[in-house]
Design a protein around this motif. Sequence first.
Motif, PDB file in Angstrom:
ATOM      1  N   GLY A   9       0.848  -1.187   0.000  1.00  0.00           N
ATOM      2  CA  GLY A   9       0.000   0.000   0.000  1.00  0.00           C
ATOM      3  C   GLY A   9       0.878   1.230   0.000  1.00  0.00           C
ATOM      4  O   GLY A   9       1.183   1.807  -1.038  1.00  0.00           O
ATOM      5  N   LYS A  10       1.365   1.612   1.171  1.00  0.00           N
ATOM      6  CA  LYS A  10       2.278   2.744   1.293  1.00  0.00           C
ATOM      7  C   LYS A  10       3.664   2.359   0.764  1.00  0.00           C
ATOM      8  O   LYS A  10       4.128   1.250   0.988  1.00  0.00           O
ATOM      9  N   GLY A 171       0.674   1.399  -3.702  1.00  0.00           N
ATOM     10  CA  GLY A 171      -0.639   1.780  -4.225  1.00  0.00           C
ATOM     11  C   GLY A 171      -1.638   0.642  -4.171  1.00  0.00           C
ATOM     12  O   GLY A 171      -1.389  -0.404  -3.532  1.00  0.00           O
ATOM     13  N   VAL A 172      -2.793   0.854  -4.811  1.00  0.00           N
ATOM     14  CA  VAL A 172      -3.852  -0.163  -4.843  1.00  0.00           C
ATOM     15  C   VAL A 172      -4.424  -0.324  -6.260  1.00  0.00           C
ATOM     16  O   VAL A 172      -5.344  -1.096  -6.465  1.00  0.00           O
ATOM     17  N   GLY A 173      -3.892   0.418  -7.211  1.00  0.00           N
ATOM     18  CA  GLY A 173      -4.479   0.451  -8.548  1.00  0.00           C
ATOM     19  C   GLY A 173      -3.928  -0.608  -9.482  1.00  0.00           C
ATOM     20  O   GLY A 173      -3.510  -1.678  -9.039  1.00  0.00           O
ATOM     21  N   HIS A 198      -3.173   2.887   7.565  1.00  0.00           N
ATOM     22  CA  HIS A 198      -4.236   3.363   6.674  1.00  0.00           C
ATOM     23  C   HIS A 198      -4.073   2.732   5.286  1.00  0.00           C
ATOM     24  O   HIS A 198      -5.019   2.209   4.700  1.00  0.00           O
ATOM     25  N   ASP A 199      -2.834   2.740   4.784  1.00  0.00           N
ATOM     26  CA  ASP A 199      -2.579   2.254   3.431  1.00  0.00           C
ATOM     27  C   ASP A 199      -2.585   0.726   3.378  1.00  0.00           C
ATOM     28  O   ASP A 199      -3.042   0.136   2.393  1.00  0.00           O
ATOM     29  N   ALA A 200      -2.067   0.090   4.436  1.00  0.00           N
ATOM     30  CA  ALA A 200      -2.085  -1.376   4.477  1.00  0.00           C
ATOM     31  C   ALA A 200      -3.537  -1.860   4.472  1.00  0.00           C
ATOM     32  O   ALA A 200      -3.893  -2.793   3.757  1.00  0.00           O
ATOM     33  N   ARG A 202      -6.128  -0.450   3.155  1.00  0.00           N
ATOM     34  CA  ARG A 202      -6.720  -0.334   1.810  1.00  0.00           C
ATOM     35  C   ARG A 202      -6.242  -1.455   0.889  1.00  0.00           C
ATOM     36  O   ARG A 202      -7.036  -2.059   0.173  1.00  0.00           O
ATOM     37  N   VAL A 203      -4.952  -1.747   0.934  1.00  0.00           N
ATOM     38  CA  VAL A 203      -4.451  -2.784   0.014  1.00  0.00           C
ATOM     39  C   VAL A 203      -4.910  -4.181   0.462  1.00  0.00           C
ATOM     40  O   VAL A 203      -5.129  -5.063  -0.367  1.00  0.00           O
ATOM     41  N   GLN A 205      -7.840  -4.723   1.748  1.00  0.00           N
ATOM     42  CA  GLN A 205      -9.209  -4.802   1.200  1.00  0.00           C
ATOM     43  C   GLN A 205      -9.190  -5.176  -0.281  1.00  0.00           C
ATOM     44  O   GLN A 205     -10.033  -5.938  -0.751  1.00  0.00           O
ATOM     45  N   VAL A 206      -8.202  -4.626  -1.002  1.00  0.00           N
ATOM     46  CA  VAL A 206      -8.085  -4.962  -2.431  1.00  0.00           C
ATOM     47  C   VAL A 206      -7.760  -6.449  -2.586  1.00  0.00           C
ATOM     48  O   VAL A 206      -8.380  -7.148  -3.394  1.00  0.00           O
ATOM     49  N   HIS A 209     -10.748  -8.421  -1.946  1.00  0.00           N
ATOM     50  CA  HIS A 209     -11.678  -8.251  -3.060  1.00  0.00           C
ATOM     51  C   HIS A 209     -11.346  -9.257  -4.170  1.00  0.00           C
ATOM     52  O   HIS A 209     -12.238  -9.809  -4.812  1.00  0.00           O
TER      53      HIS A 209
END
Lengths: 285, 282
Positions: A9-10, A171-173, A198-200, A202-203, A205-206, A209
């Motif tokens: 993530g970060k 990133g997550v994209g 915060h960034d971990a 999000r990634v 969750q990706v 997903h």
Amino acid sequence: MKQIVIISGKGGTGKTVITGAFAALVCNKIIVDCDVDAPDLYLLLNPKIKEKNVFKSGYLAVIDKNTCVKCRKCQKLCRFKAINDELIVDPIACEGCKFCYYLCPINAITLQEKISGEWFVSETKYGQFIHAKLGIAEANSGKLISLIRKEAIAIAENKQYDWVIMDGSPGVGCPVIACISNTNCAVVVTEPTLSGLHDADRVIQVARHFKVPVKVIINKYDLNNEMTITIEQYCIDNKISLVGKIPFDQTIVDSIVHKKTIMESSNMVLRGLIKQIWDNIIENI
Amino acid sequence: MIISVASGKGGTGKTTIATSLAISALEDVQLLDCDVEEPNAHIFIKPKIDSKESIGVLVPQIDANKCVLCGRCTRICAFNALAIIPNKILVFSELCHSCGACQYICPVKAINEVKKELGTIKIGQKNNIKFIQGELNIGEAIPIPIIKAVKEYIVANKLVIIDAPPGTSCPMIESTKNSDFCLLVTEPTPFGLSDLILTIEVLKKLKISYGVVINRAGLGDEKTEQYCQLNDIPILMKIPFQKEIALTYAKGIPIVEAFPEYKIIFRKVITDIMEIISRDSA
């Protein structure tokens, strides 16, 4: 053969240092640097390039001035605003959708195959290594990652390697999605900072997903013990296995400066810790 | 004046620098968080969010009653976002670049473009800072439309600070494009230097002036500084590696709030950048 990808993530949490350590530790594997935007793993592995290939990412529209009748249909319909008033295509803005090529009533537009980078199959003292370099100001890193992954998997199957170990990008994209899909485990390297968690999150969750199992490493954990406890609790709450905590250690910085993996350092405690983390990663996958 | 803050390598301190520049500025400033995959500036600014905007892109929707399964749309799509199976057209909307070619080519007008949400923009205020942040939805691949939408908020003749994403490809290019200056944050390690060199190549191609901030100075080696000196690249600031600074970052406290003496240094960076820009344009 199993695929492990290291993400975060970060940026700057230690993906490449940890992947480099696994490269030195694990036998019968192939290593892949999927961070084609800002690749750094080569600095630790000192590869000898055996095979060089160009990366064809797609197409660039070119308008032939002599044939063009300036109807401006292409300019009006280009969603990427890639065609200027002089009817010249901006190679950075053009996404290679070919729409203008099909639109042009008098066939004044041709498509040029775009070379957007290079990729390499190399030998290192730790085994085979696949890496790439995206061209300057080029796009399509996701496509390049998919390509080198496919190549690595083919080599791994052919040579009956046990592991494909991949260094991911921040990133997550699209580049992250391209390197985590269908892997056996995504190892998320985080650091004890608010941004790191915060960034971990999000990634993670990706990864979930895309139904990829996740394990977590906290790097530089002793820089902020309070935050480390928060991340440990986060892992418990989300049923994520925390596979290890690595302290901040000047020997890690020194090994980067000397372009060595941390398995080559004299720090036995650190080397033992990396071995333990790897064993935890491969448990039940 | 638009100043973007970029780095190539992640985790070098872009957000620290961008947020501290905004806080230190003596005038009203717009702070744009264009790292839409992992936006972090809000952690340090803690703005009050006043409004949100949903950002979407157009993706094709096939009307099965009209579709004659000719397959033209699947052949024109350069991104494999459409596929034909015996009795229908499949749409893979996450691969779609919204070019519009498929709906244009469809001979029976069976394709409608519908909006699909990619992410959100949050707009807020904190003291002198107008805060605009883009955030990509989980599972979405393409951040570019969100970055473009964030940049739509730029007000001409204001001081604008852009926190750019790491890397050197499309998201970084879209974020830094049309900046008057790009501040490159690096760290003194071979990784930092290798990525700094790549980023400089990109900025040269985009014709944007740049300068360097060396973060965690003293941590690694001298080669980054030597590289800058050798290539006449201005080093606008050095922040030493100190555990106290790392700890304030970890807690989401801006460096200029924990160590107010840095405010003057950041203000000097802004005036130095102004000087470089006016010199370059002269």
